[in-house]
Each structure stands twice: as structure tokens, then as C-alpha cells.
Design a protein around this motif. Structure first.
Motif, PDB file in Angstrom:
ATOM      1  N   ASP A 102       0.819  -1.207   0.000  1.00 18.33           N
ATOM      2  CA  ASP A 102       0.000   0.000   0.000  1.00 18.33           C
ATOM      3  C   ASP A 102       0.859   1.266   0.000  1.00 18.33           C
ATOM      4  N   GLY A 103       2.054   1.175  -0.602  1.00 23.69           N
ATOM      5  CA  GLY A 103       2.929   2.335  -0.698  1.00 23.69           C
ATOM      6  C   GLY A 103       3.626   2.725   0.573  1.00 23.69           C
ATOM      7  N   ILE A 104       3.611   1.863   1.580  1.00 16.85           N
ATOM      8  CA  ILE A 104       4.261   2.193   2.862  1.00 16.85           C
ATOM      9  C   ILE A 104       5.630   1.522   2.946  1.00 16.85           C
ATOM     10  N   VAL A 105       5.657   0.211   3.120  1.00 15.80           N
ATOM     11  CA  VAL A 105       6.915  -0.545   3.107  1.00 15.80           C
ATOM     12  C   VAL A 105       6.900  -1.458   1.885  1.00 15.80           C
ATOM     13  N   SER A 106       7.869  -1.297   1.027  1.00 15.11           N
ATOM     14  CA  SER A 106       7.909  -2.119  -0.186  1.00 15.11           C
ATOM     15  C   SER A 106       8.255  -3.560   0.152  1.00 15.11           C
ATOM     16  N   PRO A 107       7.532  -4.528  -0.394  1.00 12.60           N
ATOM     17  CA  PRO A 107       7.877  -5.942  -0.158  1.00 12.60           C
ATOM     18  C   PRO A 107       9.207  -6.328  -0.787  1.00 12.60           C
ATOM     19  N   ARG A 108       9.720  -5.489  -1.701  1.00 11.81           N
ATOM     20  CA  ARG A 108      11.006  -5.777  -2.347  1.00 11.81           C
ATOM     21  C   ARG A 108      12.188  -5.242  -1.552  1.00 11.81           C
ATOM     22  N   SER A 109      11.916  -4.363  -0.605  1.00 10.82           N
ATOM     23  CA  SER A 109      12.996  -3.796   0.213  1.00 10.82           C
ATOM     24  C   SER A 109      13.423  -4.786   1.286  1.00 10.82           C
ATOM     25  N   LEU A 110      14.629  -4.589   1.820  1.00  9.82           N
ATOM     26  CA  LEU A 110      15.096  -5.438   2.921  1.00  9.82           C
ATOM     27  C   LEU A 110      14.191  -5.274   4.127  1.00  9.82           C
ATOM     28  N   HIS A 111      13.715  -4.067   4.366  1.00  5.12           N
ATOM     29  CA  HIS A 111      12.760  -3.786   5.442  1.00  5.12           C
ATOM     30  C   HIS A 111      11.521  -4.669   5.287  1.00  5.12           C
ATOM     31  N   GLY A 112      10.959  -4.679   4.083  1.00  2.00           N
ATOM     32  CA  GLY A 112       9.767  -5.477   3.827  1.00  2.00           C
ATOM     33  C   GLY A 112      10.025  -6.969   3.908  1.00  2.00           C
ATOM     34  N   LYS A 113      11.166  -7.399   3.392  1.00  2.00           N
ATOM     35  CA  LYS A 113      11.500  -8.829   3.430  1.00  2.00           C
ATOM     36  C   LYS A 113      11.700  -9.301   4.870  1.00  2.00           C
ATOM     37  N   PHE A 114      12.306  -8.462   5.699  1.00  2.19           N
ATOM     38  CA  PHE A 114      12.478  -8.794   7.120  1.00  2.19           C
ATOM     39  C   PHE A 114      11.123  -8.995   7.792  1.00  2.19           C
ATOM     40  N   ILE A 115      10.211  -8.057   7.574  1.00  2.00           N
ATOM     41  CA  ILE A 115       8.881  -8.152   8.201  1.00  2.00           C
ATOM     42  C   ILE A 115       8.146  -9.397   7.715  1.00  2.00           C
ATOM     43  N   ASN A 116       8.139  -9.617   6.412  1.00  2.00           N
ATOM     44  CA  ASN A 116       7.407 -10.768   5.859  1.00  2.00           C
ATOM     45  C   ASN A 116       7.991 -12.106   6.295  1.00  2.00           C
ATOM     46  N   LYS A 117       9.295 -12.149   6.490  1.00  2.00           N
ATOM     47  CA  LYS A 117       9.936 -13.415   6.869  1.00  2.00           C
ATOM     48  C   LYS A 117       9.734 -13.747   8.342  1.00  2.00           C
ATOM     49  N   PHE A 118       9.792 -12.736   9.211  1.00  2.00           N
ATOM     50  CA  PHE A 118       9.799 -13.011  10.648  1.00  2.00           C
ATOM     51  C   PHE A 118       8.526 -12.575  11.392  1.00  2.00           C
ATOM     52  N   TYR A 119       7.779 -11.618  10.819  1.00  2.00           N
ATOM     53  CA  TYR A 119       6.626 -11.095  11.572  1.00  2.00           C
ATOM     54  C   TYR A 119       5.381 -10.906  10.704  1.00  2.00           C
ATOM     55  N   LYS A 120       5.298 -11.596   9.605  1.00  2.00           N
ATOM     56  CA  LYS A 120       4.181 -11.385   8.672  1.00  2.00           C
ATOM     57  C   LYS A 120       2.830 -11.552   9.348  1.00  2.00           C
ATOM     58  N   ASN A 121       2.720 -12.536  10.199  1.00  2.00           N
ATOM     59  CA  ASN A 121       1.440 -12.801  10.869  1.00  2.00           C
ATOM     60  C   ASN A 121       1.441 -12.359  12.329  1.00  2.00           C
ATOM     61  N   ASP A 122       2.397 -11.499  12.682  1.00  2.00           N
ATOM     62  CA  ASP A 122       2.498 -11.086  14.086  1.00  2.00           C
ATOM     63  C   ASP A 122       2.991  -9.645  14.183  1.00  2.00           C
ATOM     64  N   LEU A 123       2.356  -8.743  13.444  1.00  2.00           N
ATOM     65  CA  LEU A 123       2.769  -7.343  13.468  1.00  2.00           C
ATOM     66  C   LEU A 123       2.554  -6.709  14.830  1.00  2.00           C
ATOM     67  N   THR A 124       1.580  -7.200  15.586  1.00  2.00           N
ATOM     68  CA  THR A 124       1.320  -6.652  16.915  1.00  2.00           C
ATOM     69  C   THR A 124       2.547  -6.800  17.805  1.00  2.00           C
ATOM     70  N   THR A 125       3.159  -7.982  17.750  1.00  2.00           N
ATOM     71  CA  THR A 125       4.374  -8.214  18.549  1.00  2.00           C
ATOM     72  C   THR A 125       5.506  -7.307  18.088  1.00  2.00           C
ATOM     73  N   LEU A 126       5.706  -7.207  16.780  1.00  2.00           N
ATOM     74  CA  LEU A 126       6.783  -6.362  16.260  1.00  2.00           C
ATOM     75  C   LEU A 126       6.569  -4.905  16.656  1.00  2.00           C
ATOM     76  N   ASN A 127       5.378  -4.413  16.509  1.00  2.00           N
ATOM     77  CA  ASN A 127       5.099  -3.021  16.892  1.00  2.00           C
ATOM     78  C   ASN A 127       5.341  -2.782  18.377  1.00  2.00           C
ATOM     79  N   ALA A 128       4.967  -3.760  19.197  1.00  2.00           N
ATOM     80  CA  ALA A 128       5.185  -3.634  20.645  1.00  2.00           C
ATOM     81  C   ALA A 128       6.674  -3.603  20.968  1.00  2.00           C
ATOM     82  N   LEU A 129       7.458  -4.448  20.298  1.00  2.00           N
ATOM     83  CA  LEU A 129       8.909  -4.474  20.520  1.00  2.00           C
ATOM     84  C   LEU A 129       9.539  -3.146  20.124  1.00  2.00           C
ATOM     85  N   ILE A 130       9.126  -2.613  18.984  1.00  2.00           N
ATOM     86  CA  ILE A 130       9.671  -1.337  18.519  1.00  2.00           C
ATOM     87  C   ILE A 130       9.311  -0.216  19.494  1.00  2.00           C
TER      88      ILE A 130
END
Length: 293
Positions: A102-130
Motif C-alpha cells: 500500500d505504498g508504505i513498506v515495499s515488499p522488495r525492500s530489505l525492510h519489507g523482506k524482514f517483516i514478511n519473513k519473521f513477523y508477517k502474521n504477528d505485526l502486533t508483537t513487532l510493533n510492541a517491541l519497537i
């Protein structure tokens, strides 16, 4: 492709020469006539090709050099940095957004690949950690109420958040900034160098000696100005400066995407030179992480 062909050809000729020399030495020393029947296709075909492929594959994945007068090494590798162990640097946007797409984090970027690989179904946990890390550091932020997508708190360039996952240490480092319409703004060399400097300062203060892996920062959608060679050299120079002064890690690795392999010879030559001489082009102006070319 030219460099791959050049490397393969050089190794092929060297290997044939070595095999012929070994064959002649064995014949002279043993007088064995059986070597006369030694198949030429093994000497000139199968064995050299196997040796060349092994040498090429090793170059594709890893090359390292000891840095003079230190206990550290600098290495160049190609592949997926998310598979490395140790400390892995992940450039992110200054809002620490976690929604991929949606134009926020590109799935092709390392940022996007990190999220999709480790937290794709658990963004709540990632946001809490950050959020916990940022609050713990008491980092100031700039409100972005007019930003149309994603988070609306912008943190300073180089702000670092430590995330541990599957025995890896990820350092999410704030780099890209967006306008209110979520278009990435250009990053000049001064911002790039400040970003690198702040990463090293954070690591020096917060991490134990370990292997550390940098991607080719600015190669994705960050709109960082400069060629891949300039970005690569800035990363190498910042690491060499850090090693010379602080020595806070064991192996300093730059992991590049395979699409940059055509520049391997130039990249390899640069780290080999730096490992030997630790030369800084502008010693009067150097700061850890400062551009030196």
C-alpha cells in the motif's frame, strides 16, 4: 558476466597447468607408464571444470581478509543477508512502519523482506517491541498528523531499535523519510554518512563483540543518491574507521545482492586494499562513518 567469464577462464588455465605439472612429476618420480594412458578429457575437461565451479561458487558466497593490526576481519558476500547470524543491519523508514504494501513498506525492500519473513502474521508483537525500545531509549519524535498512511511519529535519522529473533540480532536503523503522501525523499551523501556514524555509535555502546552484517544501504527504494560503488565504499570506509578506533566486532561483512556480482572484482579489490592499509582518504576530517572517497 564479463568478470565471471574472466574468473572462470583464469582458473581453468591455472588448473590445467597444475594437473599437467602433477602428471609429469608423478611420471618422472615413479616411472609409471600407466600415466601415459591418463585420459586427456579428465585433464583438459572434467577436473578443471569442477575446480573452476568450486572456486567460482566460493567467490559468489564469501571472501574475507584479516585487517592489519587488529583481530577483526572484513568480508564480502553475496546472497540473502537475513540468513546470516550475528548482528544484521536493516535500514527502515524513520516512522518504523511495519505494514508491507500500500505504498508504505515495499515488499522488495530489505525492510519489507524482514517483516514478511519473521513477523508477517504477528505485526502486533513487532510493533510492541519497537515501541518498547523507543520508549526505553527516550527518543524524541516529530508528530506527523498529515501523513496519509502508516505511523505518524517520525524519529531522527540513525535511530536504532534492537530486535532479537531466532538467535539473530536485527538492528532496525531509521534512514528513509517520507513526505505526507508517503513518497520517499532523497538522501544525500551527508545524510548517508550521518546514518552510518550513528549506527556505529549505537553498536559501540550497546553490543558485545560479534559478527556484523551490512546490506548495500540505499540500493532499494530509499532514493539515496550515488552509485552502488560509492555506497559500498562509504560502508567499507565507515567500518574500517570503526575497527581502527573501537574494534567492537569480529567480522565486518557487507552482504550484496547477486545482481551486483558483475562488480565483484572492483568490490573485492577495494576491501583487500582497505584490510591491508586501513587508509582513510581525508584523515583530518574523518569521523566514524564519514565518507572518505
Amino acid at each position: 558476466m564479463k568478470y565471471i567469464f574472466k574468473l572462470f577462464s583464469a582458473r581453468y588455465i591455472e588448473t590445467i597447468g597444475s594437473f599437467l605439472l602433477i602428471k609429469e612429476l608423478i611420471y618422472v618420480l615413479t616411472g609409471s607408464e600407466r600415466l601415459e594412458n591418463f585420459s586427456n578429457y579428465l585433464v583438459f575437461g572434467v577436473l578443471p571444470v569442477i575446480v573452476c565451479i568450486i572456486a567460482l561458487l566460493r567467490k559468489c558466497f564469501f571472501t574475507d581478509y584479516s585487517i592489519e593490526e587488529t583481530d577483526s576481519k572484513i568480508s564480502l558476500s553475496f546472497g540473502n543477508i537475513l540468513k546470516k547470524t550475528g548482528i544484521i543491519i536493516i535500514p527502515v523508514n524513520q516512522e518504523f512502519d511495519t505494514f508491507v504494501g500500500d505504498g508504505i513498506v515495499s515488499p522488495r525492500s530489505l525492510h519489507g523482506k524482514f517483516i514478511n519473513k519473521f513477523y508477517k502474521n504477528d505485526l502486533t508483537t513487532l510493533n510492541a517491541l519497537i515501541d518498547t525500545e523507543l520508549q526505553k531509549q527516550q527518543v524524541s519524535f516529530t508528530p506527523r498528523p498529515n501523513k496519509t498512511k502508516g505511523k505518524q511519529k517520525s524519529y531522527p535519522l540513525g535511530t536504532c531499535v534492537r530486535i532479537e529473533k531466532k538467535n539473530k540480532i536485527f538492528i532496525l536503523a531509521a534512514l528513509t523519510t517520507f513526505d505526507d503522501s508517503c513518497h520517499a525523499e532523497p538522501i544525500n551523501k551527508f545524510h548517508r554518512n550521518e546514518f552510518l556514524s550513528k549506527i556505529w555509535a549505537w553498536i559501540r555502546s550497546n553490543e558485545e563483540p560479534n559478527d556484523i552484517h551490512f546490506p548495500l544501504i540505499g540500493s532499494g527504494n530509499s532514493r539515496m543518491k550515488g552509485t552502488s560503488q560509492e555506497k559500498y565504499r562509504a560502508i567499507v570506509d565507515s567500518g574500517i574507521a570503526e575497527i581502527s578506533q573501537a574494534k567492537t566486532f569480529q567480522t565486518f561483512d557487507i552482504t550484496l545482492p547477486f545482481c551486483t556480482f558483475s562488480k565483484y572484482e572492483e568490490f573485492d579489490e577495494y576491501i583487500r586494499f582497505k584490510a591491508l592499509y586501513k587508509e582513510i582518504s581525508n584523515p583530518d576530517q574523518i569521523n566514524i562513518g564519514t565518507e572518505t572517497n
